[in-house]
Scaffold this motif. Structure first.
Motif, PDB file in Angstrom:
ATOM      1  N   PRO A 228       0.828  -1.210   0.000  1.00 45.65           N
ATOM      2  CA  PRO A 228       0.000   0.000   0.000  1.00 45.65           C
ATOM      3  C   PRO A 228       0.862   1.259   0.000  1.00 45.65           C
ATOM      4  O   PRO A 228       1.955   1.288   0.571  1.00 45.65           O
ATOM      5  N   ARG A 229       0.359   2.300  -0.639  1.00 43.79           N
ATOM      6  CA  ARG A 229       0.998   3.623  -0.585  1.00 43.79           C
ATOM      7  C   ARG A 229       0.424   4.334   0.627  1.00 43.79           C
ATOM      8  O   ARG A 229      -0.803   4.465   0.757  1.00 43.79           O
ATOM      9  N   ARG A 230       1.299   4.813   1.516  1.00 42.97           N
ATOM     10  CA  ARG A 230       0.823   5.422   2.762  1.00 42.97           C
ATOM     11  C   ARG A 230       1.415   6.813   2.951  1.00 42.97           C
ATOM     12  O   ARG A 230       2.509   7.107   2.475  1.00 42.97           O
ATOM     13  N   ALA A 231       0.672   7.645   3.661  1.00 47.42           N
ATOM     14  CA  ALA A 231       1.232   8.848   4.283  1.00 47.42           C
ATOM     15  C   ALA A 231       1.222   8.561   5.783  1.00 47.42           C
ATOM     16  O   ALA A 231       0.158   8.395   6.380  1.00 47.42           O
ATOM     17  N   LEU A 232       2.393   8.452   6.372  1.00 48.65           N
ATOM     18  CA  LEU A 232       2.528   8.081   7.778  1.00 48.65           C
ATOM     19  C   LEU A 232       3.630   8.902   8.407  1.00 48.65           C
ATOM     20  O   LEU A 232       4.697   9.082   7.803  1.00 48.65           O
ATOM     21  N   VAL A 233       3.385   9.417   9.624  1.00 46.62           N
ATOM     22  CA  VAL A 233       4.343  10.314  10.257  1.00 46.62           C
ATOM     23  C   VAL A 233       4.666   9.863  11.682  1.00 46.62           C
ATOM     24  O   VAL A 233       3.820   9.299  12.373  1.00 46.62           O
ATOM     25  N   GLU A 234       5.911  10.096  12.096  1.00 47.66           N
ATOM     26  CA  GLU A 234       6.319  10.013  13.504  1.00 47.66           C
ATOM     27  C   GLU A 234       6.337  11.456  14.009  1.00 47.66           C
ATOM     28  O   GLU A 234       7.343  12.155  13.886  1.00 47.66           O
ATOM     29  N   TYR A 235       5.226  11.891  14.559  1.00 46.77           N
ATOM     30  CA  TYR A 235       5.022  13.318  14.810  1.00 46.77           C
ATOM     31  C   TYR A 235       5.730  13.827  16.060  1.00 46.77           C
ATOM     32  O   TYR A 235       5.819  15.036  16.271  1.00 46.77           O
ATOM     33  N   ALA A 236       6.234  12.926  16.907  1.00 48.47           N
ATOM     34  CA  ALA A 236       6.974  13.357  18.100  1.00 48.47           C
ATOM     35  C   ALA A 236       8.433  12.922  18.007  1.00 48.47           C
ATOM     36  O   ALA A 236       9.060  12.616  19.009  1.00 48.47           O
ATOM     37  N   GLY A 237       8.969  12.894  16.796  1.00 48.38           N
ATOM     38  CA  GLY A 237      10.367  12.552  16.609  1.00 48.38           C
ATOM     39  C   GLY A 237      10.575  11.081  16.290  1.00 48.38           C
ATOM     40  O   GLY A 237       9.675  10.254  16.391  1.00 48.38           O
ATOM     41  N   ARG A 238      11.786  10.767  15.908  1.00 50.77           N
ATOM     42  CA  ARG A 238      12.174   9.401  15.553  1.00 50.77           C
ATOM     43  C   ARG A 238      11.906   8.442  16.717  1.00 50.77           C
ATOM     44  O   ARG A 238      12.158   8.778  17.877  1.00 50.77           O
ATOM     45  N   ARG A 239      11.395   7.258  16.407  1.00 47.25           N
ATOM     46  CA  ARG A 239      11.045   6.215  17.377  1.00 47.25           C
ATOM     47  C   ARG A 239       9.875   6.629  18.266  1.00 47.25           C
ATOM     48  O   ARG A 239       9.584   5.972  19.266  1.00 47.25           O
ATOM     49  N   GLY A 240       9.206   7.717  17.902  1.00 43.46           N
ATOM     50  CA  GLY A 240       8.051   8.159  18.675  1.00 43.46           C
ATOM     51  C   GLY A 240       6.765   7.582  18.119  1.00 43.46           C
ATOM     52  O   GLY A 240       6.778   6.719  17.229  1.00 43.46           O
ATOM     53  N   PRO A 241       5.614   8.035  18.618  1.00 41.81           N
ATOM     54  CA  PRO A 241       4.325   7.519  18.147  1.00 41.81           C
ATOM     55  C   PRO A 241       4.118   7.835  16.668  1.00 41.81           C
ATOM     56  O   PRO A 241       4.539   8.882  16.170  1.00 41.81           O
ATOM     57  N   GLU A 242       3.452   6.905  15.976  1.00 40.18           N
ATOM     58  CA  GLU A 242       3.166   7.058  14.560  1.00 40.18           C
ATOM     59  C   GLU A 242       1.692   7.372  14.341  1.00 40.18           C
ATOM     60  O   GLU A 242       0.845   6.983  15.138  1.00 40.18           O
ATOM     61  N   GLN A 243       1.402   8.045  13.231  1.00 39.03           N
ATOM     62  CA  GLN A 243       0.019   8.272  12.828  1.00 39.03           C
ATOM     63  C   GLN A 243      -0.104   8.006  11.333  1.00 39.03           C
ATOM     64  O   GLN A 243       0.546   8.655  10.514  1.00 39.03           O
ATOM     65  N   LEU A 244      -0.947   7.032  10.985  1.00 41.41           N
ATOM     66  CA  LEU A 244      -1.299   6.817   9.590  1.00 41.41           C
ATOM     67  C   LEU A 244      -2.262   7.918   9.179  1.00 41.41           C
ATOM     68  O   LEU A 244      -3.331   8.070   9.767  1.00 41.41           O
ATOM     69  N   VAL A 245      -1.882   8.688   8.162  1.00 41.44           N
ATOM     70  CA  VAL A 245      -2.691   9.834   7.730  1.00 41.44           C
ATOM     71  C   VAL A 245      -3.544   9.479   6.518  1.00 41.44           C
ATOM     72  O   VAL A 245      -4.695   9.899   6.419  1.00 41.44           O
ATOM     73  N   ALA A 246      -3.003   8.705   5.586  1.00 41.50           N
ATOM     74  CA  ALA A 246      -3.738   8.322   4.383  1.00 41.50           C
ATOM     75  C   ALA A 246      -3.254   6.971   3.905  1.00 41.50           C
ATOM     76  O   ALA A 246      -2.112   6.571   4.172  1.00 41.50           O
ATOM     77  N   LEU A 247      -4.117   6.284   3.159  1.00 42.67           N
ATOM     78  CA  LEU A 247      -3.805   4.936   2.691  1.00 42.67           C
ATOM     79  C   LEU A 247      -4.414   4.734   1.314  1.00 42.67           C
ATOM     80  O   LEU A 247      -5.577   5.065   1.082  1.00 42.67           O
ATOM     81  N   SER A 248      -3.609   4.195   0.386  1.00 40.50           N
ATOM     82  CA  SER A 248      -4.087   3.799  -0.922  1.00 40.50           C
ATOM     83  C   SER A 248      -3.758   2.325  -1.119  1.00 40.50           C
ATOM     84  O   SER A 248      -2.614   1.919  -0.908  1.00 40.50           O
ATOM     85  N   PRO A 249      -4.749   1.484  -1.474  1.00 43.78           N
ATOM     86  CA  PRO A 249      -4.518   0.032  -1.505  1.00 43.78           C
ATOM     87  C   PRO A 249      -3.424  -0.387  -2.476  1.00 43.78           C
ATOM     88  O   PRO A 249      -3.215   0.240  -3.519  1.00 43.78           O
ATOM     89  N   GLY A 250      -2.762  -1.479  -2.117  1.00 41.81           N
ATOM     90  CA  GLY A 250      -1.791  -2.094  -2.996  1.00 41.81           C
ATOM     91  C   GLY A 250      -2.406  -3.287  -3.705  1.00 41.81           C
ATOM     92  O   GLY A 250      -3.548  -3.236  -4.162  1.00 41.81           O
ATOM     93  N   GLY A 251      -1.640  -4.386  -3.766  1.00 47.12           N
ATOM     94  CA  GLY A 251      -2.122  -5.578  -4.434  1.00 47.12           C
ATOM     95  C   GLY A 251      -3.302  -6.222  -3.732  1.00 47.12           C
ATOM     96  O   GLY A 251      -3.520  -6.049  -2.535  1.00 47.12           O
ATOM     97  N   ASN A 252      -4.080  -7.006  -4.480  1.00 46.02           N
ATOM     98  CA  ASN A 252      -5.296  -7.625  -3.983  1.00 46.02           C
ATOM     99  C   ASN A 252      -5.028  -8.579  -2.826  1.00 46.02           C
ATOM    100  O   ASN A 252      -5.875  -8.775  -1.949  1.00 46.02           O
ATOM    101  N   ALA A 253      -3.835  -9.182  -2.792  1.00 48.28           N
ATOM    102  CA  ALA A 253      -3.521 -10.181  -1.770  1.00 48.28           C
ATOM    103  C   ALA A 253      -3.470  -9.594  -0.365  1.00 48.28           C
ATOM    104  O   ALA A 253      -3.479 -10.340   0.623  1.00 48.28           O
TER     105      ALA A 253
END
Length: 434
Positions: A228-253
């Motif tokens: 999948p193509r994602r927009a994902l950020v670690e908004y409190a610095g490296r190794r910090g909490p992540e937030q998935l912002v957007a998602l576009s599907p990849g392969g059917n599997a």
């Protein structure tokens, strides 16, 4: 002790090409007597320490979520790289390995290049033509981590791709384009394809000041077995909490479950992503400012159960979800922008690489060092998921012991509007490269 061993190993390994007439030039470089072959050794060490001020009220609500990990105060080798580059007659090569990442995923720049039509043709694994912050070397970036308009956000995990590209420059302009396969070296083979292009213009570029303008366009079309193509950020610095912002599907599997199950992810596979990026940057004496605005369309047309939505996005949906078909996610409009500023208190000026349309870090003159104050405001939002807005403010300083060694300090104030988390991070880095 290590350098003599490396030097001896290099001599033996390239002896068939260089013969007895090879010579060792200044630095870690070996060149054949006729100049047709060369090998130069480089590398970088980035060693980090992270301390988190966690938002306890947020993390207490997430204890029951599977695979959830709280940020840990720790040390980390952010990058440990060795690189070999050189010349093979009219061709150039580069082979770079990051030992901070295991397996083939640790491959970075691995390509062959040559001059074609007054430009440079590259074939292999490298950074496509998009985002000034992404293209700037990690040895030269102003902050410890890149902004959300890069592979640290809207191009998540897509900083380098495999493909073929061409770059050129003239006067105060640069231009480049790439045809890419949507595969990182550590990913499974897939049929995804894409294209990128970037144009820059520096109408002002003299010893005291530079004005840079740029634009890029990136298109990615997922096909069979594409992640999948994602927009994902670690908004409190490296190794910090992540937030998935957007998602576009990849392969059917990658879809799973059935409608009505507690967990399912179903829909139209093989989505695409189109991103337009705009750049504005400049220097005046010891002052520097840089900004980017990126607008992305992530194709959707998929359904998630409420449980799966919370698992993916970190919080329950705040919009209507059908009891049977779950939460429908259509095409998503993602906007991200940042502004970075710095002041070299000791008076140095950031140089501009007019051949690549990039700024480099300040360079002190030994034995004197250099001190730089830095700050950045960064935000990203998905305008098709209510309240999906994530921001941070980063400030700190860099101290340059010499042109190759620097100490970095960043304080990151995270703000996740979607989940309510406001985790903060204190981070330092000791960095050297050659």
């Amino acid at each position: 002790m290590l350098w003599p061993i490396l030097r001896l190993s290099l001599c033996f390994s390239i002896a068939p090409c260089f013969g007895r007439q090879s010579r060792i030039e200044r630095g870690l470089k070996i060149v054949s007597d006729d100049g047709n072959f060369s090998a130069e050794l480089g590398g970088r060490i980035h060693f980090d320490t992270y301390l988190f001020d966690k938002d306890d009220s947020y993390y207490e609500d997430l204890i029951l979520i599977d695979d959830f990990e709280e940020p840990v105060n720790t040390t980390d080798f952010r990058r440990v790289r060795l690189a070999m580059k050189g010349k093979l007659w009219e061709w150039e090569y580069k082979l770079e390995r990051d030992f901070a990442t295991s397996g083939t995923a640790g491959l970075r720049d691995v390509y062959l290049a040559t001059e074609v039509f007054d430009g440079r043709l590259r074939i292999g694994n490298y950074k496509p033509n998009r985002s000034i912050n992404e293209l700037t070397s990690s040895n030269e970036i102003t902050m410890m981590e890149r902004a959300f308009a890069t592979a640290a956000g809207i191009y998540d995990n897509r900083g380098r791709q495999q493909g073929i590209g061409w770059n050129t420059y003239w006067c105060c302009h640069t231009f480049g384009f790439d045809l890419i396969n949507l595969r990182n070296p550590g990913d499974p083979r897939n049929s995804g394809v894409g294209a990128t292009t970037r144009f820059t213009w520096a109408p002002i570029d003299d010893y005291k000041s530079t004005l840079h303008l740029g634009a890029s366009l990136s298109y990615e079309d997922a096909n069979q077995d594409t992640p999948p193509r994602r927009a994902l950020v670690e908004y409190a610095g490296r190794r910090g909490p992540e937030q998935l912002v957007a998602l576009s599907p990849g392969g059917n599997a990658l879809f799973f479950g059935e409608f009505g199950d507690e967990e399912f992810y179903l829909g139209k596979p093989e989505g695409d992503v189109l991103i337009l990026g705009l750049e504005l940057a400049g220097t005046y004496g010891p002052f520097f400012a840089q900004s980017e605005y990126a607008i992305g369309r992530f194709s959707g047309d998929f359904f998630l159960s409420e449980f799966t939505f919370e698992k993916f996005f970190g919080a329950p949906p705040n919009f209507f979800c059908d009891p049977l078909t779950g939460c429908f996610i259509g095409d998503q409009s993602v906007h991200t922008w940042y502004i970075t500023g710095s002041w070299a208190v000791t008076g140095q000026h950031k140089p501009y690489n007019y051949k690549k349309g990039l700024f480099k870090s300040i360079k002190p003159q030994p034995p004197a060092g250099a001190f730089e104050v830095t700050a950045r405001y960064d935000t990203i939002e998905n305008r098709d998921i209510p309240d999906m807005t994530v921001r941070n403010f980063v400030f700190g300083f860099n101290y340059y012991f010499n042109p190759k060694v620097r100490f970095m300090l960043n304080v990151t104030l995270g703000n996740n509007r979607f989940t309510g988390d406001q985790t903060r991070q204190f981070a330092v880095r000791m960095q050297g490269f050659w």
